[in-house]
Design a protein around this motif. Structure first.
Motif, PDB file in Angstrom:
ATOM      1  N   ASP A  57       4.543 -12.025 -16.853  1.00 38.88           N
ATOM      2  CA  ASP A  57       4.738 -10.767 -17.567  1.00 38.88           C
ATOM      3  C   ASP A  57       5.128  -9.698 -16.543  1.00 38.88           C
ATOM      4  N   ASP A  58       6.307  -9.101 -16.697  1.00 39.36           N
ATOM      5  CA  ASP A  58       6.798  -8.163 -15.692  1.00 39.36           C
ATOM      6  C   ASP A  58       5.903  -6.936 -15.555  1.00 39.36           C
ATOM      7  N   ALA A  59       5.310  -6.469 -16.658  1.00 36.23           N
ATOM      8  CA  ALA A  59       4.415  -5.313 -16.578  1.00 36.23           C
ATOM      9  C   ALA A  59       3.172  -5.657 -15.757  1.00 36.23           C
ATOM     10  N   GLU A  60       2.653  -6.867 -15.934  1.00 30.73           N
ATOM     11  CA  GLU A  60       1.489  -7.291 -15.148  1.00 30.73           C
ATOM     12  C   GLU A  60       1.857  -7.449 -13.676  1.00 30.73           C
ATOM     13  N   LEU A  61       3.048  -7.948 -13.415  1.00 25.98           N
ATOM     14  CA  LEU A  61       3.489  -8.104 -12.026  1.00 25.98           C
ATOM     15  C   LEU A  61       3.599  -6.739 -11.333  1.00 25.98           C
ATOM     16  N   ARG A  62       4.093  -5.750 -12.068  1.00 24.03           N
ATOM     17  CA  ARG A  62       4.151  -4.398 -11.491  1.00 24.03           C
ATOM     18  C   ARG A  62       2.748  -3.855 -11.238  1.00 24.03           C
ATOM     19  N   LEU A  63       1.840  -4.093 -12.169  1.00 23.41           N
ATOM     20  CA  LEU A  63       0.448  -3.667 -12.002  1.00 23.41           C
ATOM     21  C   LEU A  63      -0.167  -4.291 -10.756  1.00 23.41           C
ATOM     22  N   LEU A  64       0.157  -5.538 -10.494  1.00 22.88           N
ATOM     23  CA  LEU A  64      -0.379  -6.256  -9.339  1.00 22.88           C
ATOM     24  C   LEU A  64       0.336  -5.887  -8.037  1.00 22.88           C
ATOM     25  N   GLY A  65       1.424  -5.146  -8.148  1.00 23.11           N
ATOM     26  CA  GLY A  65       2.170  -4.769  -6.952  1.00 23.11           C
ATOM     27  C   GLY A  65       3.041  -5.878  -6.404  1.00 23.11           C
ATOM     28  N   ARG A  83       1.825  -4.596   0.411  1.00 20.41           N
ATOM     29  CA  ARG A  83       0.463  -4.990   0.062  1.00 20.41           C
ATOM     30  C   ARG A  83       0.310  -4.955  -1.455  1.00 20.41           C
ATOM     31  N   CYS A  84      -0.132  -6.047  -2.033  1.00 20.16           N
ATOM     32  CA  CYS A  84      -0.359  -6.094  -3.466  1.00 20.16           C
ATOM     33  C   CYS A  84      -1.582  -5.251  -3.823  1.00 20.16           C
ATOM     34  N   SER A  85      -1.620  -4.763  -5.056  1.00 22.18           N
ATOM     35  CA  SER A  85      -2.645  -3.796  -5.449  1.00 22.18           C
ATOM     36  C   SER A  85      -4.046  -4.388  -5.501  1.00 22.18           C
ATOM     37  N   TYR A  86      -4.166  -5.726  -5.579  1.00 17.01           N
ATOM     38  CA  TYR A  86      -5.470  -6.371  -5.729  1.00 17.01           C
ATOM     39  C   TYR A  86      -5.947  -7.038  -4.439  1.00 17.01           C
ATOM     40  N   CYS A  87      -5.140  -7.001  -3.384  1.00 15.75           N
ATOM     41  CA  CYS A  87      -5.379  -7.857  -2.226  1.00 15.75           C
ATOM     42  C   CYS A  87      -6.122  -7.129  -1.116  1.00 15.75           C
ATOM     43  N   ASN A  88      -7.197  -7.769  -0.621  1.00 13.97           N
ATOM     44  CA  ASN A  88      -7.906  -7.234   0.547  1.00 13.97           C
ATOM     45  C   ASN A  88      -7.924  -8.250   1.685  1.00 13.97           C
ATOM     46  N   PHE A  89      -6.967  -9.193   1.670  1.00 13.98           N
ATOM     47  CA  PHE A  89      -6.874 -10.179   2.746  1.00 13.98           C
ATOM     48  C   PHE A  89      -6.404  -9.507   4.035  1.00 13.98           C
ATOM     49  N   ASN A  90      -6.517 -10.251   5.115  1.00 12.25           N
ATOM     50  CA  ASN A  90      -6.067  -9.746   6.415  1.00 12.25           C
ATOM     51  C   ASN A  90      -4.544  -9.882   6.490  1.00 12.25           C
ATOM     52  N   LYS A  91      -3.869  -8.816   6.105  1.00 10.64           N
ATOM     53  CA  LYS A  91      -2.405  -8.867   6.105  1.00 10.64           C
ATOM     54  C   LYS A  91      -1.851  -7.510   6.509  1.00 10.64           C
ATOM     55  N   TYR A  92      -0.596  -7.539   7.001  1.00 10.38           N
ATOM     56  CA  TYR A  92       0.041  -6.360   7.560  1.00 10.38           C
ATOM     57  C   TYR A  92       1.489  -6.315   7.091  1.00 10.38           C
ATOM     58  N   ILE A  93       2.008  -5.106   6.909  1.00 11.65           N
ATOM     59  CA  ILE A  93       3.388  -4.971   6.455  1.00 11.65           C
ATOM     60  C   ILE A  93       4.325  -5.332   7.614  1.00 11.65           C
ATOM     61  N   ALA A  94       5.277  -6.206   7.317  1.00  9.71           N
ATOM     62  CA  ALA A  94       6.163  -6.753   8.358  1.00  9.71           C
ATOM     63  C   ALA A  94       7.237  -5.742   8.733  1.00  9.71           C
ATOM     64  N   ARG A  95       6.996  -5.029   9.838  1.00  6.44           N
ATOM     65  CA  ARG A  95       8.008  -4.112  10.371  1.00  6.44           C
ATOM     66  C   ARG A  95       8.121  -4.354  11.871  1.00  6.44           C
ATOM     67  N   GLY A  96       9.275  -4.767  12.314  1.00  8.36           N
ATOM     68  CA  GLY A  96       9.495  -4.977  13.735  1.00  8.36           C
ATOM     69  C   GLY A  96       8.643  -6.092  14.331  1.00  8.36           C
ATOM     70  N   VAL A  97       8.402  -7.149  13.564  1.00  9.67           N
ATOM     71  CA  VAL A  97       7.596  -8.265  14.058  1.00  9.67           C
ATOM     72  C   VAL A  97       8.373  -9.044  15.115  1.00  9.67           C
ATOM     73  N   GLU A  98       7.780  -9.233  16.279  1.00  4.14           N
ATOM     74  CA  GLU A  98       8.386 -10.061  17.324  1.00  4.14           C
ATOM     75  C   GLU A  98       7.977 -11.509  17.065  1.00  4.14           C
ATOM     76  N   GLU A  99       8.757 -12.176  16.229  1.00  2.00           N
ATOM     77  CA  GLU A  99       8.339 -13.499  15.766  1.00  2.00           C
ATOM     78  C   GLU A  99       8.226 -14.506  16.900  1.00  2.00           C
ATOM     79  N   ALA A 100       9.076 -14.408  17.897  1.00  4.86           N
ATOM     80  CA  ALA A 100       8.997 -15.360  19.012  1.00  4.86           C
ATOM     81  C   ALA A 100       7.649 -15.257  19.715  1.00  4.86           C
ATOM     82  N   ALA A 101       7.131 -14.036  19.852  1.00  7.13           N
ATOM     83  CA  ALA A 101       5.824 -13.848  20.493  1.00  7.13           C
ATOM     84  C   ALA A 101       4.710 -14.395  19.617  1.00  7.13           C
TER      85      ALA A 101
END
Length: 442
Positions: free
Chosen positions: A161-169, A52-70
């Motif tokens: 800018d790599d520092a900004e990218l790190r700040l944004l996650g 999850r990026c540091s600025y993002c509040n969208f409907n998103k979930y960390i991809a762990r064990g996703v059953e993509e076929a389903a």
């Protein structure tokens, strides 16, 4: 019976050949007109991300064990169901957003497109966009998405800018971004968009303009400039609240935006919407559908849609939101064919307010003909023609009301939010006056 895989390959081949057949296809389609109410754009939400990026509040979930076929099966089912419910016969554009849809397999993208092509008319040259992050998009994977039917990419570059990218996650570096951009342009020439953010904490005007100039040496024909919005519930919001980072300076952000617009205009880009710039005609067809308040169907967890269901009396458009959490969404799709959690009928005034606000986001604005598609009695002249405030906006050079319609000037696009504070109440007043003058029982 034709096997799905065989048919998908056939549609993909037709899509890849479409640029060479554009005129012939277009001529054929004009002989088979489809009513506006039977046309729609399609948004497909892939809710998973690597982190999850540091600025993002969208409907998103960390991809762990996703059953993509389903997930794929449910996306296909929901697309088929909503196309049937809406009565849409022609899909004008498809946009795979997220989340990070470039984490999905090309097979999933191809399966959804095939399902759409079976349920409605999906012209071979339809714009099909995929959002991609640099770290999940090596060249071979991008090429596979192209084979599946994608013909436009939107790359979440955000900063050089790599520092900004790190700040944004973000999980990529500036070098990753430029490498992915180069590969994307090779595979999808003229059809690659990039996002650049402005107004970050500790960001300064000069270095940011340097990033924009650097990007112009590498980019394609579409750039989006987005100002950071601090959203509650995000890591960046918490850091600012706790004093670990300074709050973004709105005056500096406004200066970045203004000077960035000038640079892009000098580079041949047309600012066709508040945040979007294109040259060589590379506008986003899909986003244009939103700004024109055309119908769109939202597929996937948390997706939004706006369309007129069949059997709704022929005049009530609905705002729809799909169930947010992926597992619950899949359960509902398996039970009901779709995971619509919320349906809100849009009143006539609500729809007109959307038409006004969305239309004025573009440099074309609202033509009289377009407005009359949604409101046949109240003209733009009726609503705004006698307003002293609107006249003042015209004299100040922010707004134009003439034989073409109502639109912002180049300067007006930069202050649209403040203009709407006057325009929306004026529309509401005109609507109330119209409603009160109706003859009872008529």
């Amino acid at each position: 019976m034709m096997l799905p895989g065989v048919r998908a390959r056939g549609w993909g081949a037709a899509a890849r050949a479409a640029p060479r057949r554009h005129r012939a296809d277009g001529a054929g389609e004009r002989r088979r007109p489809v009513a506006p109410g039977q046309r729609a754009a399609l948004y497909v939400h892939w809710p998973y991300c690597e982190k999850r990026c540091s600025y993002c509040n969208f409907n998103k979930y960390i991809a762990r064990g996703v059953e993509e076929a389903a997930v794929r099966s449910c996306l296909v089912t929901e697309a088929q169901t909503l196309l049937r419910i809406s009565g849409v016969r022609r899909v004008e554009s498809v946009f795979f957003g997220g989340g990070t849809p470039s984490l999905a397999s090309p097979h999933t993208v191809g399966a959804v497109l095939e399902a759409v092509a079976q349920a409605a008319h999906l012209p071979a040259d339809t714009e099909v966009t995929l959002e991609a992050n640099p770290t999940s998009s090596p060249g071979s994977r991008l090429a596979a998405f192209g084979t599946a039917g994608v013909n436009r990419l939107s790359i979440g570059l955000q900063s050089l800018d790599d520092a900004e990218l790190r700040l944004l996650g973000r999980t990529h570096t500036a070098c990753d971004a430029l490498r992915t951009l180069a590969e994307a342009r090779r595979l999808f020439p003229g059809r690659v968009s990039v996002d650049l953010m402005l107004g970050l904490p500790v960001q300064r005007v000069g270095p940011w303009l340097g990033q924009l100039q650097e990007l112009l040496r590498h980019c394609d024909d579409h750039i989006s400039l987005y100002q950071l919005t601090l959203e509650r519930g995000t890591a960046l919001f918490a850091q600012v609240q706790q004093g670990a980072l300074p709050a973004p300076d709105p005056e500096l952000a406004a200066e970045m935006y203004h000077k960035g617009r000038v640079i892009l205009r000098e580079a041949g880009f047309r600012q066709y919407e508040v945040s979007n710039f294109a040259r060589n005609g590379a506008l986003s067809t899909h986003n244009w559908q939103y700004w024109q308040c055309a119908q769109y169907l939202g597929i996937g967890p948390g997706a939004h849609g706006r369309f007129l269901p069949q059997g709704a009396g022929g005049h009530i458009r609905e705002a729809r939101i799909q169930t947010l959490e992926p597992d619950n969404w899949m359960k509902e799709v398996k039970l009901f064919g779709h995971g619509t959690r919320k349906r809100v009928p849009l009143g006539e005034l609500e729809l007109l307010e959307e038409v006004l606000a969305m239309g004025l986001c573009t440099d074309v604005g609202l033509t009289h003909q377009h407005w009359q598609q949604f409101e046949a009695q109240l003209t733009l002249w009726d609503v705004f023609g006698t307003s002293k405030e609107v006249q003042e906006m015209q004299e100040q050079g922010f707004l134009l009301l003439d034989h073409r319609g109502l639109r912002c000037s180049w300067d007006g696009l930069a202050v649209l939010d403040s203009l709407l504070l006057t325009l929306l109440p004026r529309l509401q007043e005109a609507w109330q006056l119209k409603s009160s003058s109706r003859v009872p029982g008529s």
